[in-house]
Design an enzyme around this catalytic site. Structure first.
Site, PDB file in Angstrom:
ATOM      1  N   MET A   1     -12.084  -7.624  -4.827  1.00  0.00           N
ATOM      2  CA  MET A   1     -12.011  -7.106  -3.450  1.00  0.00           C
ATOM      3  C   MET A   1     -13.383  -7.243  -2.799  1.00  0.00           C
ATOM      4  O   MET A   1     -14.390  -6.793  -3.345  1.00  0.00           O
ATOM      5  CB  MET A   1     -11.576  -5.641  -3.437  1.00  0.00           C
ATOM      6  CG  MET A   1     -10.111  -5.388  -3.771  1.00  0.00           C
ATOM      7  SD  MET A   1      -8.918  -6.229  -2.712  1.00  0.00           S
ATOM      8  CE  MET A   1      -9.360  -5.631  -1.085  1.00  0.00           C
TER       9      MET A   1
ATOM     10  N   ASP B   1     -10.731 -11.206  -1.389  1.00  0.00           N
ATOM     11  CA  ASP B   1      -9.810 -10.593  -0.431  1.00  0.00           C
ATOM     12  C   ASP B   1     -10.553  -9.559   0.406  1.00  0.00           C
ATOM     13  O   ASP B   1     -11.002  -8.542  -0.127  1.00  0.00           O
ATOM     14  CB  ASP B   1      -8.665  -9.927  -1.221  1.00  0.00           C
ATOM     15  CG  ASP B   1      -7.594  -9.320  -0.343  1.00  0.00           C
ATOM     16  OD1 ASP B   1      -7.673  -9.465   0.893  1.00  0.00           O
ATOM     17  OD2 ASP B   1      -6.670  -8.695  -0.910  1.00  0.00           O
TER      18      ASP B   1
ATOM     19  N   MET C   1       0.853  -1.200   0.000  1.00  0.00           N
ATOM     20  CA  MET C   1       0.000   0.000   0.000  1.00  0.00           C
ATOM     21  C   MET C   1       0.885   1.245   0.000  1.00  0.00           C
ATOM     22  O   MET C   1       1.901   1.287   0.701  1.00  0.00           O
ATOM     23  CB  MET C   1      -0.897   0.022   1.230  1.00  0.00           C
ATOM     24  CG  MET C   1      -1.757  -1.224   1.383  1.00  0.00           C
ATOM     25  SD  MET C   1      -2.915  -1.047   2.738  1.00  0.00           S
ATOM     26  CE  MET C   1      -3.577  -2.718   2.833  1.00  0.00           C
TER      27      MET C   1
END
Ligand code: DX5
Ligand code: ZN
Length: 221
Positions: free
Chosen positions: A139, A177, A39
């Protein structure tokens, strides 16, 4: 029908980095992957680690390293993550301009190419790329932090991708995820997911090894 046996990918985002070797010892390289969340504090409002830490993880496990790049301009770092030991590199559709070129670049390094989509990104935006992918990452939370609640509305994307895979005899894997645990993983498995990333539900459990075994069992069969 799904394409493969399910794979569980513990995410080190929720591990204790002061004892990463012990944390990674629960992973079975013969069946699990290790998921590494990168990230950049731009694409997502959080900052984690880069190739140096991926390289350290590479020395600690022989498991497949599944590197999830939540970063802007990922193409500038693909080679560095591959050199650090990534087996799979997944970039976000929302962070790419020349998406096909980035996927080609990943494959040219010898890594498997993945494309990730945020919850708000529609299936139609990613569908054109599915024939060119090794993995689609759907996601199931907003990217950026561990420990969030699973979003069941993302399952429509998983099942749409699964249906297209069957119809066109494609072979990409479908990964989910965010908020995945023994309670939510069966829903994602039923929708068509093959790879189950789990951070909090494994590494923040009282017994991570048992939690990982429980998750494997929850998606088996
Ligand atoms: C979130 C990351 C996830 C994270 C999942 O942006 O991409 O991989 O580690 O954590 P849990 O399983 O705790 O939701
Ligand atoms: Zn991730």
């Amino acid at each position: 029908m799904t394409a493969t046996s399910p794979i569980v990918a513990p995410s080190i985002l929720s591990a204790d980095f002061s004892k990463l070797q012990d944390e990674l010892a629960i992973v079975d390289p013969a069946r699990d992957w290790v998921h590494c969340d990168v990230m950049d504090n731009h694409f997502v409002p959080n900052l984690t680690f880069g190739p140096i830490v991926v390289g350290a993880v590479r020395k600690l496990t022989t498991a497949t390293l599944d590197v999830h790049l939540m970063m802007e301009r990922p193409w500038l770092m693909v080679d560095a993550f591959r050199e650090a030991g990534a087996d799979r590199i997944t970039v976000h559709l929302e962070a790419c301009r020349e998406t096909r070129e980035v996927l080609r670049q990943i494959r040219a390094t010898g890594a498997k190419a993945g494309l990730a989509v945020r919850p708000a990104t529609p299936y139609a935006a990613v569908a054109p790329y599915l024939p060119d992918l090794d993995l689609l990452l759907v996601m199931t939370v907003e990217p950026g932090f561990g420990g969030q609640a699973f979003m069941p509305e993302t399952m429509d994307k998983v099942s749409a991708a699964r249906d297209l895979r069957t119809k066109k005899s494609l072979s990409f894997l479908i990964e989910v995820d965010g908020g995945i645990g023994a309670d939510t993983a069966p829903t994602a498995r039923a929708a068509g997911a093959d790879v189950f990333v789990a951070g909090n539900s494994v590494f923040r459990a009282a017994d991570p090894r048992a939690a990982l075994a429980g998750l494997r069992a929850a998606v088996a069969g």
